[in-house]
Design a protein around this motif. Structure first.
Motif, short mmCIF file in Angstrom:
data_model
loop_
_atom_site.label_atom_id
_atom_site.label_comp_id
_atom_site.label_asym_id
_atom_site.label_seq_id
_atom_site.Cartn_x
_atom_site.Cartn_y
_atom_site.Cartn_z
N CYS A 5 -18.59 -3.34 -6.84
CA CYS A 5 -19.93 -2.76 -6.82
C CYS A 5 -19.82 -1.24 -7.03
CB CYS A 5 -20.64 -3.07 -5.51
SG CYS A 5 -19.92 -2.26 -4.05
N PRO A 6 -20.87 -0.60 -7.49
CA PRO A 6 -20.78 0.84 -7.77
C PRO A 6 -20.37 1.66 -6.55
CG PRO A 6 -23.06 0.08 -7.86
CD PRO A 6 -22.20 -1.13 -7.83
N GLU A 7 -20.77 1.21 -5.37
CA GLU A 7 -20.40 1.93 -4.16
C GLU A 7 -18.89 1.85 -3.92
OE1 GLU A 7 -24.49 0.51 -4.28
OE2 GLU A 7 -22.62 -0.66 -4.16
N LEU A 8 -18.31 0.66 -4.11
CA LEU A 8 -16.87 0.50 -3.95
C LEU A 8 -16.12 1.24 -5.05
CD1 LEU A 8 -14.30 -0.64 -2.73
CD2 LEU A 8 -14.73 -2.79 -3.95
N ALA A 9 -16.61 1.16 -6.28
CA ALA A 9 -15.96 1.87 -7.39
C ALA A 9 -15.89 3.36 -7.12
CB ALA A 9 -16.70 1.58 -8.69
N PHE A 10 -16.95 3.92 -6.57
CA PHE A 10 -16.96 5.35 -6.22
C PHE A 10 -15.88 5.65 -5.20
CE2 PHE A 10 -18.60 8.82 -3.49
CZ PHE A 10 -18.70 9.83 -4.43
N CYS A 11 -15.76 4.81 -4.20
CA CYS A 11 -14.76 5.00 -3.16
C CYS A 11 -13.36 4.85 -3.74
CB CYS A 11 -14.99 3.99 -2.05
SG CYS A 11 -13.91 4.20 -0.61
N GLY A 16 -20.44 10.47 -8.85
CA GLY A 16 -21.53 10.10 -7.95
C GLY A 16 -22.89 10.38 -8.55
N TYR A 17 -23.04 11.56 -9.16
CA TYR A 17 -24.30 11.89 -9.83
C TYR A 17 -24.61 10.86 -10.92
CZ TYR A 17 -25.67 16.52 -8.06
OH TYR A 17 -26.15 17.56 -7.29
N GLU A 18 -23.60 10.48 -11.71
CA GLU A 18 -23.84 9.54 -12.81
C GLU A 18 -24.23 8.16 -12.29
OE1 GLU A 18 -21.32 9.91 -16.54
OE2 GLU A 18 -19.98 10.77 -15.03
N LEU A 19 -23.59 7.70 -11.24
CA LEU A 19 -23.92 6.39 -10.69
C LEU A 19 -25.34 6.36 -10.12
CD1 LEU A 19 -20.56 5.53 -8.88
CD2 LEU A 19 -21.49 4.40 -10.92
N CYS A 20 -25.82 7.51 -9.64
CA CYS A 20 -27.16 7.60 -9.04
C CYS A 20 -28.20 8.13 -10.01
CB CYS A 20 -27.12 8.50 -7.80
SG CYS A 20 -26.03 7.89 -6.49
N PRO A 40 -31.12 3.55 -11.78
CA PRO A 40 -29.79 3.94 -11.29
C PRO A 40 -28.97 2.72 -10.87
CG PRO A 40 -31.53 5.25 -10.26
CD PRO A 40 -32.21 4.14 -10.98
N ALA A 41 -27.65 2.84 -11.02
CA ALA A 41 -26.76 1.77 -10.56
C ALA A 41 -26.77 1.68 -9.04
CB ALA A 41 -25.34 2.01 -11.08
N THR A 42 -26.94 2.81 -8.37
CA THR A 42 -26.96 2.84 -6.92
C THR A 42 -27.67 4.11 -6.46
OG1 THR A 42 -25.60 2.67 -4.91
CG2 THR A 42 -24.72 4.00 -6.73
N THR A 43 -27.64 4.36 -5.18
CA THR A 43 -28.24 5.57 -4.60
C THR A 43 -27.27 6.18 -3.60
OG1 THR A 43 -29.29 4.40 -2.76
CG2 THR A 43 -30.55 4.57 -4.82
N VAL A 44 -27.51 7.42 -3.26
CA VAL A 44 -26.68 8.08 -2.25
C VAL A 44 -26.74 7.30 -0.94
CG1 VAL A 44 -26.45 10.16 -0.85
CG2 VAL A 44 -26.90 10.35 -3.30
N ARG A 45 -27.91 6.82 -0.59
CA ARG A 45 -28.07 6.07 0.66
C ARG A 45 -27.24 4.80 0.65
NH1 ARG A 45 -33.87 3.97 3.16
NH2 ARG A 45 -33.03 3.01 5.06
N GLU A 46 -27.22 4.08 -0.49
CA GLU A 46 -26.45 2.84 -0.57
C GLU A 46 -24.96 3.11 -0.52
OE1 GLU A 46 -27.41 -0.36 -0.51
OE2 GLU A 46 -29.38 0.45 -0.03
N ILE A 47 -24.51 4.18 -1.16
CA ILE A 47 -23.08 4.53 -1.09
C ILE A 47 -22.70 4.87 0.34
CG2 ILE A 47 -21.29 6.12 -1.87
CD1 ILE A 47 -22.83 6.46 -4.48
N ARG A 86 -21.63 14.32 -0.08
CA ARG A 86 -22.52 15.35 0.49
C ARG A 86 -23.16 16.20 -0.60
NH1 ARG A 86 -19.02 18.83 4.19
NH2 ARG A 86 -21.01 19.94 4.38
N TYR A 87 -22.51 16.29 -1.76
CA TYR A 87 -23.01 17.16 -2.82
C TYR A 87 -23.67 16.38 -3.96
CZ TYR A 87 -20.29 20.60 -0.33
OH TYR A 87 -19.79 21.43 0.65
N VAL A 88 -23.86 15.08 -3.78
CA VAL A 88 -24.48 14.23 -4.80
C VAL A 88 -25.96 14.07 -4.47
CG1 VAL A 88 -24.49 11.94 -5.88
CG2 VAL A 88 -22.31 13.01 -5.23
N ARG A 89 -26.79 14.06 -5.50
CA ARG A 89 -28.22 13.83 -5.33
C ARG A 89 -28.69 12.73 -6.27
NH1 ARG A 89 -27.30 15.79 -1.36
NH2 ARG A 89 -28.22 17.58 -0.30
N ASP A 90 -29.69 12.00 -5.84
CA ASP A 90 -30.27 10.91 -6.65
C ASP A 90 -31.15 11.47 -7.76
OD1 ASP A 90 -29.25 8.79 -5.06
OD2 ASP A 90 -30.86 9.10 -3.59
N GLY A 91 -31.35 10.64 -8.80
CA GLY A 91 -32.46 10.85 -9.72
C GLY A 91 -32.26 11.77 -10.89
#
Length: 320
Positions: free
Chosen positions: A97-103, A118-122, A139-146, A167-172
């Motif tokens: 999932c995008p959240e796991l891929a980010f991690c 992170g910005y690109e995924l959100c 978006p593939a995901t959101t900061v909240r979901e990650i 902490r430095y990623v923003r949605d949208g």
């Protein structure tokens, strides 16, 4: 036989044209991956998902299940697997999932590269691989979901780095330049940014008219600091716009300023000129009431590296 795609290949899927959320793998004690030696791997299966078949990354439950083959990298993903850590891309292909891929990518990317991912995924766009233009989508995901996934993933490899970058990623974000400008302006100086407070991207702003003849209008700003009532917008066509768009932009700016918002416009000149962007960042710091006098001795080198990372991707003809 199920195959589990992860790491770099999972990111390619989620940032590509075929990304789509699918059936989620239930929680399990270990990844239900079979030994890869007995599975025929067809490169076309990966290509159809937007994954580079010359460099495929797969996940297995233990080292005995690995397959040593050119153009293939196997990663051991051990321990309990949270619900939804992998999603079904096709009948026998699962993707992290995008959240796991980010991690997962936190172990392989620099801090700015991880924030960019992170910005690109959100983001609300992807880069079309055929003509390299931004194309709108959900978006593939959101900061909240990650953040929620990181709590379920626990204190495993990459989790702390991912949480720090998040902490430095923003949605949208709706364009590569929005991401580039947001990172250049708001990342700490130790990572090459200007250290501005973190902004919201594409936030709706209401401008209420003073007279009874004009009702409230809703606008959106590229970067918005709501408490300070400050908006930053990037306009690559400021000096090439047609008269109609110039009039609309002027009316929009006047309405926002009349409602107490300050609007600052950044252009290609700011992207191409370090001096121009330095001056704009200083003005924004003043407008935000932030004192940011400390500058690390390596700040210029880090800022140059951050520009090399972001600008060729966001603005291919930028002067670095």
């Amino acid at each position: 036989m199920d195959i589990f795609i992860s790491h770099h290949s999972a990111c390619q899927f989620w940032l590509g044209p075929f990304a789509k959320r699918g059936t989620r793998l239930p929680a399990c004690r270990s990844l239900p991956s079979p030994p890869l030696a007995g599975i025929p791997l067809d490169p076309e299966d990966f290509t159809r998902l937007g994954i580079d078949a010359q460099d495929v990354h797969l996940a297995v439950a233990n080292s005995e299940q690995r397959l040593r083959r050119k153009q293939l990298s196997c990663h051991v993903v051990d321990g309990p697997i949270p619900h939804g850590a992998f999603e079904q891309a096709r009948s026998d292909l699962w993707v992290a999932c995008p959240e796991l891929a980010f991690c997962q990518m936190a172990r392989y990317l620099s801090f700015p590269e991880l924030v960019k991912l992170g910005y690109e995924l959100c983001a609300r766009f992807f880069i079309d691989p055929w003509d390299q233009t931004p194309t709108r989508r959900e978006p593939a995901t959101t900061v909240r979901e990650i953040r929620r996934f990181l709590r379920a993933w626990g204190n495993r490899r990459g989790a702390n780095q991912a949480a720090r970058a998040l902490r430095y990623v923003r949605d949208g974000a709706e364009s590569p330049m929005e991401i580039a400008m947001a990172m250049l302006l708001t990342l700490p100086k130790m990572y090459g940014g200007y250290g501005l407070p973190r902004a919201e991207l594409n936030r709706e702003v209401i401008a209420t008219g003073r007279s009874g003849k004009r009702s409230a209008r809703t606008y959106r700003g590229d970067l918005v600091w709501p408490v300070n009532r400050l908006i930053v917008e990037y306009d690559s066509k400021l000096f090439h716009a047609n008269p109609g768009s110039i009039e609309r932009d002027s009316e929009r700016r006047n309405n926002l300023q009349d409602a107490g918002w300050r609007v600052v416009t950044l252009t290609r000149q700011h992207a191409n000129s370090r001096t121009a962007l330095d001056e704009a960042a200083a003005q924004l710091l003043h407008a935000l009431g932030v004192r940011n006098d400390y500058t690390p001795r390596y700040a210029a080198e880090r800022r140059a590296a951050l520009r090399r990372l972001l600008l060729p991707w966001a603005l291919p003809d930028a002067e670095i």
